[in-house]
Scaffold this motif. Structure first.
Motif, PDB file in Angstrom:
ATOM      1  N   GLN A  11      32.302   6.529  79.205  1.00  0.00           N
ATOM      2  CA  GLN A  11      32.719   5.132  79.052  1.00  0.00           C
ATOM      3  C   GLN A  11      31.748   4.186  79.735  1.00  0.00           C
ATOM      4  OE1 GLN A  11      36.738   5.515  80.669  1.00  0.00           O
ATOM      5  NE2 GLN A  11      37.612   4.987  78.673  1.00  0.00           N
ATOM      6  N   SER A  12      31.260   4.552  80.901  1.00  0.00           N
ATOM      7  CA  SER A  12      30.317   3.681  81.606  1.00  0.00           C
ATOM      8  C   SER A  12      29.000   3.581  80.842  1.00  0.00           C
ATOM      9  CB  SER A  12      30.082   4.180  83.036  1.00  0.00           C
ATOM     10  OG  SER A  12      29.329   5.379  83.064  1.00  0.00           O
ATOM     11  N   ILE A  13      28.570   4.696  80.249  1.00  0.00           N
ATOM     12  CA  ILE A  13      27.340   4.686  79.449  1.00  0.00           C
ATOM     13  C   ILE A  13      27.545   3.854  78.186  1.00  0.00           C
ATOM     14  CG2 ILE A  13      25.808   6.134  78.059  1.00  0.00           C
ATOM     15  CD1 ILE A  13      26.270   8.343  80.202  1.00  0.00           C
ATOM     16  N   GLN A  14      28.700   3.987  77.570  1.00  0.00           N
ATOM     17  CA  GLN A  14      28.971   3.180  76.368  1.00  0.00           C
ATOM     18  C   GLN A  14      29.056   1.696  76.707  1.00  0.00           C
ATOM     19  OE1 GLN A  14      32.461   5.451  75.071  1.00  0.00           O
ATOM     20  NE2 GLN A  14      31.330   6.129  73.251  1.00  0.00           N
ATOM     21  N   ALA A  15      29.539   1.361  77.911  1.00  0.00           N
ATOM     22  CA  ALA A  15      29.565  -0.047  78.328  1.00  0.00           C
ATOM     23  C   ALA A  15      28.158  -0.623  78.354  1.00  0.00           C
ATOM     24  CB  ALA A  15      30.220  -0.177  79.700  1.00  0.00           C
ATOM     25  N   ALA A  16      27.173   0.220  78.699  1.00  0.00           N
ATOM     26  CA  ALA A  16      25.786  -0.224  78.810  1.00  0.00           C
ATOM     27  C   ALA A  16      24.971   0.055  77.551  1.00  0.00           C
ATOM     28  CB  ALA A  16      25.124   0.462  80.006  1.00  0.00           C
ATOM     29  N   THR A  17      25.648   0.447  76.471  1.00  0.00           N
ATOM     30  CA  THR A  17      24.927   0.720  75.224  1.00  0.00           C
ATOM     31  C   THR A  17      25.661   0.069  74.047  1.00  0.00           C
ATOM     32  OG1 THR A  17      26.003   2.921  75.145  1.00  0.00           O
ATOM     33  CG2 THR A  17      23.753   2.805  76.045  1.00  0.00           C
ATOM     34  N   VAL A  18      26.581   0.791  73.420  1.00  0.00           N
ATOM     35  CA  VAL A  18      27.217   0.257  72.209  1.00  0.00           C
ATOM     36  C   VAL A  18      28.057  -0.985  72.492  1.00  0.00           C
ATOM     37  CG1 VAL A  18      27.167   2.364  70.828  1.00  0.00           C
ATOM     38  CG2 VAL A  18      29.031   2.027  72.461  1.00  0.00           C
ATOM     39  N   ASN A  19      28.777  -1.001  73.611  1.00  0.00           N
ATOM     40  CA  ASN A  19      29.588  -2.176  73.925  1.00  0.00           C
ATOM     41  C   ASN A  19      28.706  -3.382  74.217  1.00  0.00           C
ATOM     42  OD1 ASN A  19      31.615  -0.281  73.825  1.00  0.00           O
ATOM     43  ND2 ASN A  19      32.453  -0.701  75.840  1.00  0.00           N
ATOM     44  N   ALA A  20      27.674  -3.173  75.022  1.00  0.00           N
ATOM     45  CA  ALA A  20      26.774  -4.265  75.363  1.00  0.00           C
ATOM     46  C   ALA A  20      26.062  -4.802  74.124  1.00  0.00           C
ATOM     47  CB  ALA A  20      25.752  -3.789  76.398  1.00  0.00           C
ATOM     48  N   ALA A  21      25.656  -3.901  73.238  1.00  0.00           N
ATOM     49  CA  ALA A  21      24.994  -4.339  71.998  1.00  0.00           C
ATOM     50  C   ALA A  21      25.928  -5.189  71.153  1.00  0.00           C
ATOM     51  CB  ALA A  21      24.523  -3.119  71.206  1.00  0.00           C
ATOM     52  N   ASP A  22      27.205  -4.821  71.113  1.00  0.00           N
ATOM     53  CA  ASP A  22      28.184  -5.597  70.358  1.00  0.00           C
ATOM     54  C   ASP A  22      28.340  -6.991  70.956  1.00  0.00           C
ATOM     55  OD1 ASP A  22      30.349  -5.957  68.407  1.00  0.00           O
ATOM     56  OD2 ASP A  22      31.690  -5.825  70.130  1.00  0.00           O
ATOM     57  N   LEU A  23      28.452  -7.072  72.283  1.00  0.00           N
ATOM     58  CA  LEU A  23      28.586  -8.373  72.943  1.00  0.00           C
ATOM     59  C   LEU A  23      27.378  -9.259  72.663  1.00  0.00           C
ATOM     60  CD1 LEU A  23      29.686 -10.468  74.931  1.00  0.00           C
ATOM     61  CD2 LEU A  23      28.780  -9.067  76.806  1.00  0.00           C
ATOM     62  N   LEU A  24      26.191  -8.673  72.651  1.00  0.00           N
ATOM     63  CA  LEU A  24      24.970  -9.461  72.503  1.00  0.00           C
ATOM     64  C   LEU A  24      24.573  -9.690  71.049  1.00  0.00           C
ATOM     65  CD1 LEU A  24      22.700  -8.002  75.341  1.00  0.00           C
ATOM     66  CD2 LEU A  24      24.508  -9.722  75.469  1.00  0.00           C
ATOM     67  N   ASP A  25      25.434  -9.278  70.114  1.00  0.00           N
ATOM     68  CA  ASP A  25      25.133  -9.412  68.685  1.00  0.00           C
ATOM     69  C   ASP A  25      23.877  -8.636  68.296  1.00  0.00           C
ATOM     70  OD1 ASP A  25      27.245 -10.711  67.555  1.00  0.00           O
ATOM     71  OD2 ASP A  25      26.355 -12.710  67.603  1.00  0.00           O
ATOM     72  N   LEU A  26      23.683  -7.483  68.942  1.00  0.00           N
ATOM     73  CA  LEU A  26      22.532  -6.632  68.643  1.00  0.00           C
ATOM     74  C   LEU A  26      22.958  -5.277  68.086  1.00  0.00           C
ATOM     75  CD1 LEU A  26      20.299  -7.387  71.770  1.00  0.00           C
ATOM     76  CD2 LEU A  26      20.025  -8.267  69.450  1.00  0.00           C
ATOM     77  N   LYS A  27      24.197  -5.198  67.629  1.00  0.00           N
ATOM     78  CA  LYS A  27      24.678  -3.958  67.036  1.00  0.00           C
ATOM     79  C   LYS A  27      23.838  -3.629  65.806  1.00  0.00           C
ATOM     80  CE  LYS A  27      29.115  -1.803  65.856  1.00  0.00           C
ATOM     81  NZ  LYS A  27      30.565  -2.063  65.687  1.00  0.00           N
ATOM     82  N   GLY A  28      23.433  -2.371  65.685  1.00  0.00           N
ATOM     83  CA  GLY A  28      22.549  -1.961  64.603  1.00  0.00           C
ATOM     84  C   GLY A  28      21.086  -2.044  64.971  1.00  0.00           C
ATOM     85  N   LYS A  29      20.799  -2.595  66.158  1.00  0.00           N
ATOM     86  CA  LYS A  29      19.413  -2.718  66.612  1.00  0.00           C
ATOM     87  C   LYS A  29      19.160  -1.935  67.896  1.00  0.00           C
ATOM     88  CE  LYS A  29      18.812  -7.317  64.576  1.00  0.00           C
ATOM     89  NZ  LYS A  29      18.483  -8.752  64.824  1.00  0.00           N
ATOM     90  N   VAL A  30      20.088  -2.029  68.849  1.00  0.00           N
ATOM     91  CA  VAL A  30      19.942  -1.335  70.125  1.00  0.00           C
ATOM     92  C   VAL A  30      21.299  -0.739  70.507  1.00  0.00           C
ATOM     93  CG1 VAL A  30      18.077  -2.829  70.927  1.00  0.00           C
ATOM     94  CG2 VAL A  30      20.437  -3.433  71.473  1.00  0.00           C
ATOM     95  N   GLY A  31      21.289   0.133  71.523  1.00  0.00           N
ATOM     96  CA  GLY A  31      22.537   0.698  72.031  1.00  0.00           C
ATOM     97  C   GLY A  31      22.873   2.075  71.506  1.00  0.00           C
ATOM     98  N   ALA A  32      22.075   2.592  70.570  1.00  0.00           N
ATOM     99  CA  ALA A  32      22.301   3.925  70.029  1.00  0.00           C
ATOM    100  C   ALA A  32      20.969   4.487  69.557  1.00  0.00           C
ATOM    101  CB  ALA A  32      23.303   3.884  68.872  1.00  0.00           C
ATOM    102  N   VAL A  33      20.913   5.796  69.431  1.00  0.00           N
ATOM    103  CA  VAL A  33      19.746   6.459  68.846  1.00  0.00           C
ATOM    104  C   VAL A  33      20.142   6.850  67.434  1.00  0.00           C
ATOM    105  CG1 VAL A  33      18.099   8.363  69.036  1.00  0.00           C
ATOM    106  CG2 VAL A  33      19.047   7.309  71.114  1.00  0.00           C
ATOM    107  N   ALA A  34      19.721   6.058  66.476  1.00  0.00           N
ATOM    108  CA  ALA A  34      20.153   6.243  65.093  1.00  0.00           C
ATOM    109  C   ALA A  34      19.138   5.592  64.158  1.00  0.00           C
ATOM    110  CB  ALA A  34      21.539   5.615  64.877  1.00  0.00           C
ATOM    111  N   PRO A  35      19.075   6.044  62.900  1.00  0.00           N
ATOM    112  CA  PRO A  35      18.128   5.469  61.944  1.00  0.00           C
ATOM    113  C   PRO A  35      18.288   3.955  61.820  1.00  0.00           C
ATOM    114  CG  PRO A  35      19.047   7.484  61.069  1.00  0.00           C
ATOM    115  CD  PRO A  35      19.820   7.181  62.326  1.00  0.00           C
TER     116      PRO A  35
END
Length: 439
Positions: free
Chosen positions: A376-400
């Protein structure tokens, strides 16, 4: 007039040279593959074994687990290390650091300027990147030094994390954003700050920040710890002012982050429609319910208390600062625990700059001590943070399709989250910034 034939000749020569090589296509750059023993998949909350992350340019094109390396690819083999996406800190101040205060609090205030901040900021940016934080949101810098820092990083002039910046934070006269509070009225500072009172002035201040390059709007909904006003958490804007502030920022397509310690100020900011509440120290049950109803992110900087209580008195900070921290530190952590249990939307924000830059990873252990799982703490600093910053699909995960922002640690961060205090490998946008992994 005599220059025209020469200009034409040069142009013709350049055009001829270009045409000679037009049919010689440049060689395609080889793909890069990063190999490791494990990968923390932040999207699914699982750990995958034997990943191969295929990178073309600055993006991830494929994540495979069949052991097959594309022909001709350059391989970065990290052995038994664990891969994660680059980390995100949603609350930093890259233009200052407590190490600048060497026993004389007022020397840093009265004898330094924005030029000093501009010279030191690249050092702090590099420390943050080396710590594994490839994206940050800088919430507050006078004189638009953070805008210049972001632009220099984007141009490739200096190394540093991707930055979203606020410029000068907005606040009321005499409040947490007013650097003259506590000084003689005969002392004048010439920095560009965000002090604004009343609806019209606030709207104008937001437009100034947007004009000068702000990505996000930050304001002081309440009093604070590191400023001279007496309260820690009292509201410093009216509800009308907060409503207008959020309305204007959203009109310009900018999200709003509210500094708020006090329970009432937190609720006022949430009612106004802010996108995140920073600190959230004294949030009460009503505030937690409001945040969930509105979908508001809560950022708790729960590591700071350790550093302030341990170091600030020794560094010459005013005794009032340490006393105010004593009022909020433990309470903030207890309310963080309540927020975790309530299932609130939470992102990782540390207030780096209150403690030394590069120590961002120390907050993970505190978050797990007070209720989060390591994942959960790692997700707070990755997928959750990316969602807050409107960067979902760009950062916060290792994916195509995502930026090739990768970090690696030698151990298992799910078993021991303090591994994230010792990041050995950092890649940002496909470029290796650091590689000290012990294989």
């Amino acid at each position: 007039m005599r220059l025209l034939p020469l200009f034409a000749a040069i142009t013709l020569s350049l055009g001829t040279a270009a045409s000679v090589h037009a049919d010689e296509a440049p060689a395609a750059p080889a793909k890069t593959v990063v190999r490791a023993a494990h990968l923390v998949d932040t999207q699914t909350g699982t750990v995958r074994d034997n990943p191969l992350v295929v990178i073309d340019g600055d993006k991830v094109t494929e994540v495979r687990y069949d052991g097959q390396v594309p022909a001709g690819a350059h391989v970065i083999d990290l052995g038994s290390a664990t891969l994660l996406p680059g980390l995100i800190d949603c609350h930093v101040h890259l233009t200052g650091d407590p190490n600048e205060v060497k026993g004389d609090y007022y020397e840093a205030i009265l004898k330094r300027s924005a030029i000093d901040s501009a010279i030191l900021a690249p050092i702090y940016a590099k420390r943050t990147l080396d710590a594994g934080f490839t994206t940050v949101r800088n919430l507050g810098a006078d004189d638009y030094v953070d805008v210049a820092l972001r632009n220099a990083i984007n141009r490739g002039d200096i190394p540093g994390p991707r930055m979203l910046v606020s410029g000068p934070p907005l606040g009321a006269t005499g409040g947490h954003a007013d650097g003259t509070t506590g000084f003689s009225p005969w002392i004048q500072f010439h920095d560009i700050d965000g002090v604004a009172d009343g609806v019209d002035a606030i709207r104008h201040r937001i437009r100034e920040n947007v004009k000068n390059g702000a990505d996000v709007i930050k304001f002081m909904a309440s009093a604070g710890v590191l400023s001279a006003e007496g309260s820690v958490g009292a509201p410093q804007y009216s509800q009308e002012e907060m409503n207008a502030l959020v309305d204007e920022a959203h009109r310009w397509g900018k999200k709003v982050a509210a500094h708020a310690h006090g329970a009432e100020a937190i609720k006022m900011a949430i009612r106004a429609g802010v996108d995140s509440v920073e600190h959230s120290s004294m949030i009460d049950d009503e505030g937690l319910k409001l945040a969930k109803q509105k979908g508001t992110y809560l950022d708790f900087d729960v590591y700071n208390d350790d550093y302030i209580l341990s170091e600030y008195a020794k560094r010459g900070f005013p005794a009032s600062t340490v006393e105010k921290e004593k009022l909020v530190g433990r309470l903030q952590r207890e309310n963080f625990q309540r927020a975790v249990k309530a299932g609130e939307k939470m992102a990782f924000g540390t207030d780096a700059g209150v403690y030394p830059h590069g120590w961002n990873g120390k907050q993970f252990a505190v978050m797990t001590k007070w209720g989060m799982t390591p994942m959960q703490s790692i997700q707070a600093a990755t997928v959750n943070a990316a969602d807050l910053l409107d960067l979902k699909g760009k950062v916060g995960a290792v994916a195509p399709g995502y930026f090739a922002d990768l970090i690696a640690v030698s151990g298992d961060p799910i078993k021991d989250v303090s591994q994230l205090e010792h990041v050995g490998f950092v890649m940002k946008g496909g470029a290796v910034e650091k590689n000290e992994v012990q294989r």
